[in-house]
Design an enzyme around this catalytic site. Structure first.
Site, PDB file in Angstrom:
ATOM      1  CG  HIS A  66      -0.296   0.040   2.533  1.00 22.00           C
ATOM      2  ND1 HIS A  66       0.600  -0.907   2.977  1.00 22.00           N
ATOM      3  CD2 HIS A  66      -0.389   0.960   3.545  1.00 22.00           C
ATOM      4  CE1 HIS A  66       1.007  -0.601   4.194  1.00 22.00           C
ATOM      5  NE2 HIS A  66       0.446   0.530   4.548  1.00 22.00           N
TER       6      HIS A  66
ATOM      7  CG  HIS B  95      -0.180   4.178   5.089  1.00 22.33           C
ATOM      8  ND1 HIS B  95      -0.890   3.328   5.912  1.00 22.33           N
ATOM      9  CD2 HIS B  95      -1.052   5.183   4.753  1.00 22.33           C
ATOM     10  CE1 HIS B  95      -2.128   3.787   6.072  1.00 22.33           C
ATOM     11  NE2 HIS B  95      -2.247   4.903   5.377  1.00 22.33           N
TER      12      HIS B  95
ATOM     13  CG  ASP C 112       4.937   2.762   7.384  1.00 23.49           C
ATOM     14  OD1 ASP C 112       4.084   3.041   6.531  1.00 23.49           O
ATOM     15  OD2 ASP C 112       4.701   2.043   8.373  1.00 23.49           O
ATOM     16  CG  HIS C 113       4.454  -0.058   3.975  1.00 21.52           C
ATOM     17  ND1 HIS C 113       4.534  -1.425   4.167  1.00 21.52           N
ATOM     18  CD2 HIS C 113       3.930   0.453   5.125  1.00 21.52           C
ATOM     19  CE1 HIS C 113       4.068  -1.723   5.375  1.00 21.52           C
ATOM     20  NE2 HIS C 113       3.697  -0.604   5.962  1.00 21.52           N
TER      21      HIS C 113
ATOM     22  CG  HIS D 162      -3.990  -0.864   6.505  1.00 22.32           C
ATOM     23  ND1 HIS D 162      -3.986  -0.822   7.875  1.00 22.32           N
ATOM     24  CD2 HIS D 162      -3.055   0.050   6.091  1.00 22.32           C
ATOM     25  CE1 HIS D 162      -3.083   0.052   8.283  1.00 22.32           C
ATOM     26  NE2 HIS D 162      -2.516   0.603   7.216  1.00 22.32           N
TER      27      HIS D 162
ATOM     28  CG  ASP E 282       0.810  -1.755   7.374  1.00 19.27           C
ATOM     29  OD1 ASP E 282       1.830  -2.395   7.662  1.00 19.27           O
ATOM     30  OD2 ASP E 282       0.718  -0.518   7.488  1.00 19.27           O
TER      31      ASP E 282
ATOM     32  CG  HIS F   8       4.596  -3.095  10.046  1.00 17.40           C
ATOM     33  ND1 HIS F   8       3.588  -2.513  10.762  1.00 17.40           N
ATOM     34  CD2 HIS F   8       4.874  -2.243   9.025  1.00 17.40           C
ATOM     35  CE1 HIS F   8       3.242  -1.367  10.201  1.00 17.40           C
ATOM     36  NE2 HIS F   8       4.023  -1.181   9.137  1.00 17.40           N
TER      37      HIS F   8
END
Length: 303
Positions: free
Chosen positions: A61, A63, A65-66, A138, A206, A265
Protein backbone atom coordinates in the site's frame (compact mmCIF):
# COMPACT_ATOMS: atom_id res chain seq x y z
CA UNK A 1 15.37 -22.12 -4.28
CA UNK A 2 14.53 -18.68 -2.89
CA UNK A 3 16.94 -16.49 -0.92
CA UNK A 4 14.85 -14.38 1.43
CA UNK A 5 16.01 -11.35 3.42
CA UNK A 6 13.72 -9.31 5.66
CA UNK A 7 15.51 -5.99 5.18
CA UNK A 8 13.47 -3.90 7.61
CA UNK A 9 11.14 -4.77 10.47
CA UNK A 10 9.96 -1.33 11.59
CA UNK A 11 6.57 0.30 11.27
CA UNK A 12 5.61 3.97 11.18
CA UNK A 13 9.07 5.47 11.78
CA UNK A 14 12.68 4.23 11.44
CA UNK A 15 14.81 3.70 14.52
CA UNK A 16 18.62 3.54 14.81
CA UNK A 17 18.41 -0.25 15.04
CA UNK A 18 15.30 -0.86 12.93
CA UNK A 19 14.75 0.11 9.29
CA UNK A 20 11.28 0.45 7.86
CA UNK A 21 9.46 -2.37 6.14
CA UNK A 22 10.90 -4.16 3.13
CA UNK A 23 11.60 -7.69 1.94
CA UNK A 24 13.96 -8.90 -0.78
CA UNK A 25 13.79 -12.26 -2.54
CA UNK A 26 16.40 -13.58 -4.97
CA UNK A 27 15.55 -16.26 -7.51
CA UNK A 28 17.43 -17.44 -10.58
CA UNK A 29 19.30 -14.16 -11.06
CA UNK A 30 16.17 -12.06 -10.53
CA UNK A 31 15.42 -9.98 -7.43
CA UNK A 32 11.95 -9.14 -6.13
CA UNK A 33 11.45 -6.34 -3.60
CA UNK A 34 8.26 -6.07 -1.56
CA UNK A 35 7.79 -2.57 -0.12
CA UNK A 36 10.57 -0.02 0.06
CA UNK A 37 10.58 1.77 3.39
CA UNK A 38 13.20 4.21 4.58
CA UNK A 39 16.51 2.40 5.11
CA UNK A 40 15.95 -0.26 2.44
CA UNK A 41 19.12 0.58 0.51
CA UNK A 42 21.25 0.59 3.66
CA UNK A 43 20.01 -2.85 4.65
CA UNK A 44 20.65 -4.23 1.15
CA UNK A 45 24.24 -3.03 1.31
CA UNK A 46 24.74 -4.29 4.84
CA UNK A 47 23.50 -7.67 3.68
CA UNK A 48 26.07 -7.65 0.88
CA UNK A 49 23.40 -7.82 -1.81
CA UNK A 50 22.96 -5.48 -4.80
CA UNK A 51 20.08 -3.27 -5.88
CA UNK A 52 20.93 -3.52 -9.58
CA UNK A 53 19.24 -6.92 -10.24
CA UNK A 54 15.90 -5.76 -8.80
CA UNK A 55 13.44 -6.57 -11.58
CA UNK A 56 10.10 -6.48 -9.72
CA UNK A 57 8.95 -4.17 -6.91
CA UNK A 58 5.64 -4.98 -5.19
CA UNK A 59 3.88 -2.53 -2.90
CA UNK A 60 1.39 -3.54 -0.25
CA UNK A 61 0.00 0.00 0.00
CA UNK A 62 1.04 3.64 -0.16
CA UNK A 63 1.64 4.68 3.43
CA UNK A 64 5.00 6.44 3.69
CA UNK A 65 6.69 3.77 5.81
CA UNK A 66 6.26 1.34 2.90
CA UNK A 67 7.31 3.51 -0.05
CA UNK A 68 9.44 6.39 1.25
CA UNK A 69 12.70 4.69 0.24
CA UNK A 70 11.72 4.40 -3.43
CA UNK A 71 13.05 7.70 -4.90
CA UNK A 72 16.55 7.07 -3.59
CA UNK A 73 16.46 3.46 -4.76
CA UNK A 74 15.47 4.52 -8.27
CA UNK A 75 18.27 7.06 -8.33
CA UNK A 76 20.77 4.37 -7.29
CA UNK A 77 19.47 2.01 -9.99
CA UNK A 78 19.93 4.77 -12.55
CA UNK A 79 23.46 5.55 -11.35
CA UNK A 80 24.25 1.83 -11.62
CA UNK A 81 23.58 2.18 -15.35
CA UNK A 82 20.70 -0.23 -15.33
CA UNK A 83 18.87 -0.28 -18.65
CA UNK A 84 16.52 -3.26 -18.25
CA UNK A 85 12.88 -2.43 -17.40
CA UNK A 86 11.64 -2.57 -13.81
CA UNK A 87 8.12 -3.87 -13.16
CA UNK A 88 6.12 -2.36 -10.30
CA UNK A 89 2.98 -3.96 -8.88
CA UNK A 90 0.62 -2.27 -6.43
CA UNK A 91 -2.87 -0.91 -5.77
CA UNK A 92 -4.65 1.57 -8.04
CA UNK A 93 -2.92 4.95 -8.50
CA UNK A 94 0.48 3.24 -8.42
CA UNK A 95 1.74 4.99 -11.56
CA UNK A 96 0.54 8.42 -10.38
CA UNK A 97 2.11 8.05 -6.94
CA UNK A 98 5.44 6.71 -8.23
CA UNK A 99 5.68 9.45 -10.84
CA UNK A 100 5.02 12.08 -8.18
CA UNK A 101 7.89 10.67 -6.12
CA UNK A 102 10.08 10.76 -9.22
CA UNK A 103 10.17 14.55 -9.22
CA UNK A 104 13.44 14.14 -7.30
CA UNK A 105 14.66 11.33 -9.61
CA UNK A 106 13.23 12.47 -12.96
CA UNK A 107 15.62 10.99 -15.49
CA UNK A 108 16.17 7.25 -15.45
CA UNK A 109 17.91 5.09 -18.08
CA UNK A 110 15.33 2.31 -17.74
CA UNK A 111 11.60 1.92 -18.30
CA UNK A 112 9.17 1.42 -15.41
CA UNK A 113 6.28 -0.90 -16.22
CA UNK A 114 3.26 -0.51 -13.96
CA UNK A 115 0.73 -3.18 -13.01
CA UNK A 116 -2.14 -1.71 -11.00
CA UNK A 117 -4.18 -4.19 -8.99
CA UNK A 118 -7.95 -3.98 -9.42
CA UNK A 119 -9.32 -7.27 -8.09
CA UNK A 120 -9.40 -9.15 -4.81
CA UNK A 121 -6.72 -11.54 -6.08
CA UNK A 122 -4.39 -11.34 -9.10
CA UNK A 123 -1.48 -13.53 -10.18
CA UNK A 124 1.61 -12.93 -12.31
CA UNK A 125 4.53 -15.11 -13.40
CA UNK A 126 8.14 -14.03 -13.81
CA UNK A 127 10.58 -16.65 -15.12
CA UNK A 128 8.75 -19.46 -13.32
CA UNK A 129 8.20 -17.52 -10.08
CA UNK A 130 4.50 -16.99 -9.46
CA UNK A 131 3.51 -13.86 -7.54
CA UNK A 132 -0.04 -13.61 -6.22
CA UNK A 133 -1.49 -10.44 -4.73
CA UNK A 134 -4.48 -10.71 -2.39
CA UNK A 135 -6.43 -7.91 -0.76
CA UNK A 136 -6.30 -7.54 3.03
CA UNK A 137 -8.07 -5.25 5.53
CA UNK A 138 -6.27 -1.99 6.33
CA UNK A 139 -7.58 1.59 6.51
CA UNK A 140 -6.55 2.11 2.86
CA UNK A 141 -6.38 -0.40 0.01
CA UNK A 142 -3.68 -2.93 0.89
CA UNK A 143 -2.47 -6.26 -0.49
CA UNK A 144 -0.50 -9.23 0.77
CA UNK A 145 1.67 -11.33 -1.54
CA UNK A 146 2.53 -15.00 -1.99
CA UNK A 147 5.55 -16.12 -3.99
CA UNK A 148 5.51 -19.71 -5.24
CA UNK A 149 7.81 -22.03 -7.14
CA UNK A 150 6.18 -25.15 -8.54
CA UNK A 151 8.01 -28.46 -8.80
CA UNK A 152 7.16 -30.94 -11.50
CA UNK A 153 7.03 -34.69 -10.91
CA UNK A 154 9.95 -37.07 -11.25
CA UNK A 155 10.96 -38.34 -14.67
CA UNK A 156 9.83 -41.95 -15.09
CA UNK A 157 12.31 -43.82 -17.28
CA UNK A 158 10.09 -46.89 -17.39
CA UNK A 159 7.13 -44.97 -18.79
CA UNK A 160 9.35 -43.26 -21.35
CA UNK A 161 10.62 -46.61 -22.58
CA UNK A 162 7.17 -48.17 -22.65
CA UNK A 163 5.93 -45.27 -24.78
CA UNK A 164 8.91 -45.74 -27.13
CA UNK A 165 9.91 -42.09 -26.73
CA UNK A 166 13.34 -41.43 -28.27
CA UNK A 167 15.97 -40.67 -25.64
CA UNK A 168 16.94 -37.39 -27.31
CA UNK A 169 13.54 -35.99 -26.25
CA UNK A 170 13.73 -37.02 -22.61
CA UNK A 171 15.45 -33.94 -21.19
CA UNK A 172 13.16 -31.59 -23.10
CA UNK A 173 10.06 -33.38 -21.83
CA UNK A 174 11.48 -33.32 -18.30
CA UNK A 175 11.65 -29.52 -18.60
CA UNK A 176 7.96 -29.37 -19.52
CA UNK A 177 8.34 -28.96 -23.26
CA UNK A 178 5.78 -30.37 -25.72
CA UNK A 179 7.48 -32.01 -28.71
CA UNK A 180 5.77 -32.44 -32.07
CA UNK A 181 7.26 -34.65 -34.77
CA UNK A 182 5.93 -35.47 -38.22
CA UNK A 183 4.02 -38.44 -36.83
CA UNK A 184 3.64 -38.01 -33.06
CA UNK A 185 3.20 -35.47 -30.27
CA UNK A 186 5.00 -36.10 -26.98
CA UNK A 187 3.80 -34.35 -23.84
CA UNK A 188 5.46 -34.11 -20.38
CA UNK A 189 2.61 -35.99 -18.67
CA UNK A 190 3.68 -39.09 -20.66
CA UNK A 191 6.93 -39.32 -18.68
CA UNK A 192 6.44 -37.36 -15.46
CA UNK A 193 4.95 -38.46 -12.17
CA UNK A 194 2.59 -36.29 -10.06
CA UNK A 195 3.71 -32.77 -9.15
CA UNK A 196 5.88 -32.55 -6.05
CA UNK A 197 5.72 -30.00 -3.25
CA UNK A 198 7.10 -26.65 -4.33
CA UNK A 199 8.18 -23.59 -2.32
CA UNK A 200 5.75 -21.04 -0.93
CA UNK A 201 6.43 -17.72 0.82
CA UNK A 202 3.69 -15.40 2.09
CA UNK A 203 4.17 -11.75 3.11
CA UNK A 204 1.42 -9.81 4.82
CA UNK A 205 1.47 -6.56 6.76
CA UNK A 206 -0.79 -3.66 7.81
CA UNK A 207 -4.07 -5.50 8.17
CA UNK A 208 -6.56 -7.01 10.53
CA UNK A 209 -6.82 -10.82 10.49
CA UNK A 210 -8.89 -12.09 7.56
CA UNK A 211 -9.90 -15.47 6.23
CA UNK A 212 -8.22 -14.54 2.96
CA UNK A 213 -4.84 -14.34 4.67
CA UNK A 214 -5.29 -17.84 6.06
CA UNK A 215 -6.34 -19.25 2.69
CA UNK A 216 -3.48 -17.61 0.80
CA UNK A 217 -0.87 -18.50 3.42
CA UNK A 218 -2.04 -22.12 3.69
CA UNK A 219 0.91 -24.53 3.96
CA UNK A 220 3.50 -21.81 3.32
CA UNK A 221 7.09 -22.70 4.07
CA UNK A 222 7.42 -19.22 5.57
CA UNK A 223 4.82 -16.64 6.60
CA UNK A 224 6.16 -13.14 7.24
CA UNK A 225 3.39 -11.29 9.02
CA UNK A 226 3.01 -8.04 10.87
CA UNK A 227 2.94 -8.03 14.63
CA UNK A 228 2.50 -4.37 15.39
CA UNK A 229 1.95 -4.89 19.09
CA UNK A 230 3.19 -7.46 21.57
CA UNK A 231 1.59 -5.92 24.65
CA UNK A 232 -1.62 -7.64 25.69
CA UNK A 233 -3.37 -4.34 26.39
CA UNK A 234 -2.96 -3.09 22.79
CA UNK A 235 -5.70 -5.23 21.22
CA UNK A 236 -8.17 -2.33 21.02
CA UNK A 237 -5.53 -0.09 19.46
CA UNK A 238 -4.78 -2.76 16.87
CA UNK A 239 -8.44 -2.93 15.94
CA UNK A 240 -8.78 0.85 15.77
CA UNK A 241 -5.84 1.34 13.41
CA UNK A 242 -6.34 -1.95 11.55
CA UNK A 243 -3.12 -3.66 12.53
CA UNK A 244 -2.38 -7.01 14.19
CA UNK A 245 -0.96 -8.16 17.49
CA UNK A 246 1.67 -10.88 17.82
CA UNK A 247 -1.02 -13.26 18.99
CA UNK A 248 -3.37 -12.66 16.08
CA UNK A 249 -0.51 -13.29 13.64
CA UNK A 250 0.37 -16.49 15.49
CA UNK A 251 -3.25 -17.66 15.31
CA UNK A 252 -3.20 -17.14 11.53
CA UNK A 253 0.05 -19.12 11.24
CA UNK A 254 -1.46 -21.96 13.25
CA UNK A 255 -4.69 -22.08 11.25
CA UNK A 256 -2.81 -21.86 7.94
CA UNK A 257 -0.48 -24.69 9.00
CA UNK A 258 2.65 -22.84 7.92
CA UNK A 259 6.11 -24.17 8.71
CA UNK A 260 7.49 -20.99 10.22
CA UNK A 261 6.28 -17.51 11.17
CA UNK A 262 8.45 -14.38 11.18
CA UNK A 263 6.94 -11.38 12.91
CA UNK A 264 7.69 -7.91 11.54
CA UNK A 265 6.45 -4.29 11.32
CA UNK A 266 6.85 -3.52 15.00
CA UNK A 267 5.51 -0.36 16.56
CA UNK A 268 8.27 2.15 17.47
CA UNK A 269 6.83 2.04 21.00
CA UNK A 270 7.93 -1.63 21.18
CA UNK A 271 11.71 -1.53 21.77
CA UNK A 272 12.07 -5.16 22.86
CA UNK A 273 9.63 -7.38 20.92
CA UNK A 274 11.60 -10.46 22.01
CA UNK A 275 10.19 -9.98 25.52
CA UNK A 276 6.91 -11.44 24.27
CA UNK A 277 8.36 -14.48 22.52
CA UNK A 278 7.33 -16.93 25.22
CA UNK A 279 3.69 -15.84 25.14
CA UNK A 280 3.36 -15.92 21.36
CA UNK A 281 5.04 -19.33 21.10
CA UNK A 282 2.25 -20.75 23.24
CA UNK A 283 -0.01 -20.14 20.23
CA UNK A 284 2.44 -21.04 17.45
CA UNK A 285 5.68 -22.65 18.54
CA UNK A 286 7.68 -22.01 15.39
CA UNK A 287 7.50 -18.21 15.67
CA UNK A 288 10.55 -16.01 15.16
CA UNK A 289 10.74 -12.49 16.58
CA UNK A 290 12.57 -11.11 13.57
CA UNK A 291 15.30 -8.51 13.42
CA UNK A 292 16.47 -6.52 10.41
CA UNK A 293 18.25 -8.56 7.73
CA UNK A 294 17.10 -11.93 8.96
CA UNK A 295 17.81 -14.29 6.06
CA UNK A 296 16.86 -17.78 4.97
CA UNK A 297 17.18 -19.93 1.85
CA UNK A 298 14.02 -21.86 1.05
CA UNK A 299 14.78 -25.02 -0.91
CA UNK A 300 12.78 -27.91 -2.33
CA UNK A 301 12.30 -30.77 0.09
CA UNK A 302 14.89 -33.53 -0.12
CA UNK A 303 13.61 -36.92 -1.22
Amino acid sequence: MLDVCLLGTGGMMPLPYRALTSLMVRYNGMNVLIDCGEGTQVSIRQQGWSVKPIDVICFTHFHADHISGLPGLLLTLGNAERTEPVTMIGPKRLEKIVNSLRTIAPELPFEIRFIELEHEEESFCFDGLRIKAFKVNHNITCYGYTLELDRIGKFDVGRAKEANIPTEYWSRLQKGEIIETDTTTYTPDMVLGPDRKGIKLTYCTDTRPTKGIVLNAMHSDLLICEGMYGEHDKENKAREYKHMTFYEAAAIAKEAEVKELWLTHYSPSLPRPQDYAQDVKKIFENTVISKDRRTITLSFEKE
